[in-house]
Design a protein around this motif. Structure first.
Motif, PDB file in Angstrom:
ATOM      1  N   LEU A 236       0.712  -1.194   0.137  1.00 46.16           N
ATOM      2  CA  LEU A 236      -0.362   0.189   0.043  1.00 46.16           C
ATOM      3  C   LEU A 236       0.505   0.910  -0.125  1.00 46.16           C
ATOM      4  CD1 LEU A 236      -2.554   1.979   0.865  1.00 46.16           C
ATOM      5  CD2 LEU A 236      -2.742   1.011   2.841  1.00 46.16           C
ATOM      6  N   THR A 237       1.840   1.182   1.070  1.00 48.60           N
ATOM      7  CA  THR A 237       2.460   2.195   1.044  1.00 48.60           C
ATOM      8  C   THR A 237       3.635   2.570  -0.575  1.00 48.60           C
ATOM      9  OG1 THR A 237       2.445   1.751   3.166  1.00 48.60           O
ATOM     10  CG2 THR A 237       4.412   3.328   2.004  1.00 48.60           C
ATOM     11  N   VAL A 238       4.085   2.110  -0.377  1.00 48.79           N
ATOM     12  CA  VAL A 238       4.486   1.815  -1.746  1.00 48.79           C
ATOM     13  C   VAL A 238       4.302   2.326  -2.888  1.00 48.79           C
ATOM     14  CG1 VAL A 238       6.516   0.546  -2.985  1.00 48.79           C
ATOM     15  CG2 VAL A 238       6.607   0.142  -1.009  1.00 48.79           C
ATOM     16  N   ALA A 239       2.310   1.718  -3.296  1.00 46.99           N
ATOM     17  CA  ALA A 239       1.778   1.764  -4.377  1.00 46.99           C
ATOM     18  C   ALA A 239       1.157   3.285  -4.344  1.00 46.99           C
ATOM     19  CB  ALA A 239       0.920   1.134  -4.280  1.00 46.99           C
ATOM     20  N   LEU A 240       1.227   3.790  -2.988  1.00 43.65           N
ATOM     21  CA  LEU A 240       0.198   5.298  -2.714  1.00 43.65           C
ATOM     22  C   LEU A 240       1.801   5.981  -3.338  1.00 43.65           C
ATOM     23  CD1 LEU A 240      -0.947   4.712   1.114  1.00 43.65           C
ATOM     24  CD2 LEU A 240      -2.086   5.557  -2.068  1.00 43.65           C
ATOM     25  N   VAL A 241       3.185   6.047  -2.544  1.00 39.99           N
ATOM     26  CA  VAL A 241       4.185   6.850  -2.916  1.00 39.99           C
ATOM     27  C   VAL A 241       4.362   6.685  -4.291  1.00 39.99           C
ATOM     28  CG1 VAL A 241       6.615   7.288  -2.607  1.00 39.99           C
ATOM     29  CG2 VAL A 241       5.001   6.670  -0.992  1.00 39.99           C
ATOM     30  N   GLY A 242       4.106   5.697  -4.636  1.00 36.66           N
ATOM     31  CA  GLY A 242       4.083   5.842  -6.653  1.00 36.66           C
ATOM     32  C   GLY A 242       2.991   6.414  -7.452  1.00 36.66           C
ATOM     33  N   VAL A 243       2.009   6.803  -7.042  1.00 35.89           N
ATOM     34  CA  VAL A 243       1.113   7.483  -7.372  1.00 35.89           C
ATOM     35  C   VAL A 243       1.230   8.404  -7.018  1.00 35.89           C
ATOM     36  CG1 VAL A 243      -1.319   8.047  -6.906  1.00 35.89           C
ATOM     37  CG2 VAL A 243      -0.732   5.091  -7.552  1.00 35.89           C
ATOM     38  N   TYR A 244       1.865   9.137  -5.830  1.00 38.77           N
ATOM     39  CA  TYR A 244       2.104  10.607  -6.099  1.00 38.77           C
ATOM     40  C   TYR A 244       2.633  10.977  -6.479  1.00 38.77           C
ATOM     41  CZ  TYR A 244       3.615  14.168  -3.259  1.00 38.77           C
ATOM     42  OH  TYR A 244       4.283  15.979  -3.313  1.00 38.77           O
ATOM     43  N   ILE A 245       3.901  10.387  -7.007  1.00 41.83           N
ATOM     44  CA  ILE A 245       5.121  10.607  -7.666  1.00 41.83           C
ATOM     45  C   ILE A 245       4.841  10.727  -9.130  1.00 41.83           C
ATOM     46  CG2 ILE A 245       7.428  10.042  -8.545  1.00 41.83           C
ATOM     47  CD1 ILE A 245       7.944   9.258  -5.990  1.00 41.83           C
ATOM     48  N   VAL A 246       4.102   9.441  -9.440  1.00 47.20           N
ATOM     49  CA  VAL A 246       3.898   9.567 -11.001  1.00 47.20           C
ATOM     50  C   VAL A 246       2.551  11.513 -11.172  1.00 47.20           C
ATOM     51  CG1 VAL A 246       2.194   8.839 -12.779  1.00 47.20           C
ATOM     52  CG2 VAL A 246       3.931   7.650 -11.017  1.00 47.20           C
ATOM     53  N   THR A 247       1.430  11.071 -10.529  1.00 48.66           N
ATOM     54  CA  THR A 247       0.473  12.657 -10.199  1.00 48.66           C
ATOM     55  C   THR A 247       1.794  13.652 -10.470  1.00 48.66           C
ATOM     56  OG1 THR A 247      -0.629  11.354  -9.422  1.00 48.66           O
ATOM     57  CG2 THR A 247      -1.434  14.429  -9.135  1.00 48.66           C
ATOM     58  N   LEU A 248       2.595  13.777  -9.508  1.00 44.04           N
ATOM     59  CA  LEU A 248       3.224  15.389  -9.049  1.00 44.04           C
ATOM     60  C   LEU A 248       4.620  15.204 -10.607  1.00 44.04           C
ATOM     61  CD1 LEU A 248       4.689  17.056  -7.568  1.00 44.04           C
ATOM     62  CD2 LEU A 248       5.995  15.500  -6.663  1.00 44.04           C
ATOM     63  N   SER A 249       4.357  14.160 -11.587  1.00 36.48           N
ATOM     64  CA  SER A 249       5.357  14.013 -12.510  1.00 36.48           C
ATOM     65  C   SER A 249       4.393  14.768 -13.593  1.00 36.48           C
ATOM     66  CB  SER A 249       6.046  13.068 -12.934  1.00 36.48           C
ATOM     67  OG  SER A 249       7.240  12.970 -11.529  1.00 36.48           O
ATOM     68  N   VAL A 250       3.458  14.812 -13.999  1.00 33.64           N
ATOM     69  CA  VAL A 250       2.188  14.562 -15.062  1.00 33.64           C
ATOM     70  C   VAL A 250       1.688  16.329 -15.068  1.00 33.64           C
ATOM     71  CG1 VAL A 250       0.375  14.553 -15.710  1.00 33.64           C
ATOM     72  CG2 VAL A 250       1.342  12.354 -15.321  1.00 33.64           C
ATOM     73  N   ILE A 251       1.510  16.934 -13.452  1.00 29.39           N
ATOM     74  CA  ILE A 251       1.567  18.324 -13.292  1.00 29.39           C
ATOM     75  C   ILE A 251       2.266  19.129 -13.345  1.00 29.39           C
ATOM     76  CG2 ILE A 251       1.207  19.752 -11.148  1.00 29.39           C
ATOM     77  CD1 ILE A 251      -0.303  17.638  -9.538  1.00 29.39           C
ATOM     78  N   CYS A 252       4.024  18.324 -13.054  1.00 28.77           N
ATOM     79  CA  CYS A 252       5.289  19.073 -13.171  1.00 28.77           C
ATOM     80  C   CYS A 252       5.175  19.194 -14.899  1.00 28.77           C
ATOM     81  CB  CYS A 252       6.450  18.881 -12.547  1.00 28.77           C
ATOM     82  SG  CYS A 252       6.595  18.752 -10.917  1.00 28.77           S
ATOM     83  N   LEU A 253       5.036  18.608 -15.630  1.00 31.21           N
ATOM     84  CA  LEU A 253       5.581  18.642 -17.080  1.00 31.21           C
ATOM     85  C   LEU A 253       4.453  18.995 -17.802  1.00 31.21           C
ATOM     86  CD1 LEU A 253       6.188  14.776 -17.812  1.00 31.21           C
ATOM     87  CD2 LEU A 253       7.667  16.400 -18.015  1.00 31.21           C
ATOM     88  N   PHE A 254       3.322  19.479 -17.225  1.00 32.38           N
ATOM     89  CA  PHE A 254       2.529  20.715 -17.524  1.00 32.38           C
ATOM     90  C   PHE A 254       2.102  21.726 -17.479  1.00 32.38           C
ATOM     91  CE2 PHE A 254      -1.398  22.352 -17.272  1.00 32.38           C
ATOM     92  CZ  PHE A 254      -2.416  22.821 -17.882  1.00 32.38           C
ATOM     93  N   PHE A 255       2.768  21.801 -16.464  1.00 29.58           N
ATOM     94  CA  PHE A 255       3.287  23.294 -16.598  1.00 29.58           C
ATOM     95  C   PHE A 255       4.504  23.523 -16.835  1.00 29.58           C
ATOM     96  CE2 PHE A 255       0.503  23.088 -12.417  1.00 29.58           C
ATOM     97  CZ  PHE A 255      -0.851  24.180 -13.058  1.00 29.58           C
ATOM     98  N   LEU A 256       5.367  22.825 -17.173  1.00 29.43           N
ATOM     99  CA  LEU A 256       6.369  23.937 -17.760  1.00 29.43           C
ATOM    100  C   LEU A 256       6.834  23.505 -19.476  1.00 29.43           C
ATOM    101  CD1 LEU A 256       9.171  20.811 -15.457  1.00 29.43           C
ATOM    102  CD2 LEU A 256       9.209  23.182 -15.717  1.00 29.43           C
ATOM    103  N   TYR A 257       5.720  22.479 -20.131  1.00 26.21           N
ATOM    104  CA  TYR A 257       5.492  22.528 -20.978  1.00 26.21           C
ATOM    105  C   TYR A 257       4.475  23.289 -21.406  1.00 26.21           C
ATOM    106  CZ  TYR A 257       4.214  20.938 -25.227  1.00 26.21           C
ATOM    107  OH  TYR A 257       4.171  21.038 -27.530  1.00 26.21           O
ATOM    108  N   SER A 258       3.401  24.210 -20.858  1.00 27.75           N
ATOM    109  CA  SER A 258       2.884  25.615 -20.690  1.00 27.75           C
ATOM    110  C   SER A 258       3.645  26.476 -21.186  1.00 27.75           C
ATOM    111  CB  SER A 258       1.309  24.590 -19.931  1.00 27.75           C
ATOM    112  OG  SER A 258       1.050  24.187 -20.106  1.00 27.75           O
ATOM    113  N   LEU A 259       4.616  26.588 -19.967  1.00 26.18           N
ATOM    114  CA  LEU A 259       5.696  27.526 -19.570  1.00 26.18           C
ATOM    115  C   LEU A 259       6.644  27.368 -20.744  1.00 26.18           C
ATOM    116  CD1 LEU A 259       6.601  29.801 -17.700  1.00 26.18           C
ATOM    117  CD2 LEU A 259       7.790  28.454 -16.664  1.00 26.18           C
TER     118      LEU A 259
END
Length: 322
Positions: A236-259
């Motif tokens: 559970l912990t590893v999966a939750l951390v993985g989900v958070y990191i994937v989401t954070l990466s998507v958000i960062c890529l979204f803003f960096l690409y838009s910028l």
């Protein structure tokens, strides 16, 4: 137009699925502990995560709708847009930090420590995490309060709302007494960097500990059930951390690409948050025995059997009588 309609209906389906599953976790946890004297730490974390995910889903969808309908093209920034943006950021923070504190809680419960200080913290970890979760909610509400006072600058930029619609949007401005660069750095660290710094060491420490002791614990019959629960907590912990990191990466890529490249439509951001909210809801349900049983009752129309609990109670009564 057809592609836009398909995207909108796809987002609506994701919204329905994610909100419904998080509401199930929320209601089931409340019902489970409605008549109990106290609330377990893991259940409190599930409550915070589920409730914040529902707000996160709705606020993200609200932002998308307001952008697609041209609300940001108005001469003045609408106050209710600032409120929705505030709810979006605050609920994101509460959800992210709740996963981080849940990781700390599981780590302290599973791992043994030789230090007296860490041993004392381990014995009182439930009280500490409960207080920390409440303080996290309060600090998140305070941290993003300046977004309620956003106004427009005089500068304008042409921003694509959809593939065929563009809009002249003025840049928002924080109150004049604030150092905008410093504040943005602070809330980005609070929202993204600090939770990762808490999640990764605790989850990795727990994984290492469980990998070392799983085989020895399985040799003891009286600890077989606890071994399975520890392995589930690890996953559970590893999966939750993985989900958070994937989401954070998507958000960062979204803003960096838009910028730096070109503006992206906001539906990509919604997809990232939809994945996060839905995945965390499913993982929390799988990890919690009571939620799993209620889900089986809901879909399979079967009542969860409790022969093991009854036999233990009967054995304890017989032992006391003897």
């Amino acid at each position: 137009m057809v592609l836009f309609t398909l995207k909108f209906y796809g987002m609506a389906i994701l919204l329905f699925f994610g909100v419904l599953w998080n509401i199930f976790n929320l209601v089931a946890t409340v019902v489970q502990h409605g008549n109990s004297r106290g609330l377990q730490t893991s259940s409190l974390a599930i409550l915070f995560i589920s409730f914040s995910n529902v707000l996160l889903f709705l606020s993200t969808f609200g932002i998308i709708v307001m952008m697609l309908t041209g609300l940001l093209c108005w001469q003045e920034l609408p106050m209710f847009f600032c409120v929705v943006l505030y709810v979006w950021l605050a609920s994101s923070s509460v959800s992210f930090w709740s996963i981080a504190w849940l990781s700390v809680f599981y780590c302290m419960k599973v791992v043994s420590f030789s230090s007296a200080l860490l041993g004392t913290i381990k014995n009182n970890i439930s009280t500490i995490i409960n207080a920390t979760l409440v303080l996290t909610v309060l600090s998140s509400c305070v941290m993003f309060a300046p977004f309620l006072s956003l106004t427009y600058r005089n500068e304008t930029t042409i921003t694509p709302l959809t593939e065929n619609i563009t809009c002249v949007i003025r840049k928002p401005l924080f109150p004049s007494w604030m150092n905008m660069n410093l504040y943005v750095l602070m809330f980005i660290c609070y929202l993204a960097l600090f939770p990762v710094m808490v999640m990764l060491p605790t989850s990795l420490r727990m994984v290492v500990h469980l990998c070392k002791h799983t085989m020895s614990m399985r040799k003891k019959q009286n600890e077989f059930q606890s071994t399975d629960s520890y392995v589930l907590v690890c996953r559970l912990t590893v999966a939750l951390v993985g989900v958070y990191i994937v989401t954070l990466s998507v958000i960062c890529l979204f803003f960096l690409y838009s910028l730096f490249v070109s503006q992206l439509t906001a539906d990509y951001l919604f997809m990232g948050y939809s994945f996060y909210c839905s995945a965390t809801a499913v993982l929390l349900t799988i990890s919690n025995k009571s939620l799993r049983e209620k889900l089986c009752v809901l879909f399979c129309c079967e009542k969860p059997s409790k022969p093991l609990v009854r036999s233990r109670d009967e054995k304890s009564r017989e032992t006391r009588a003897a």
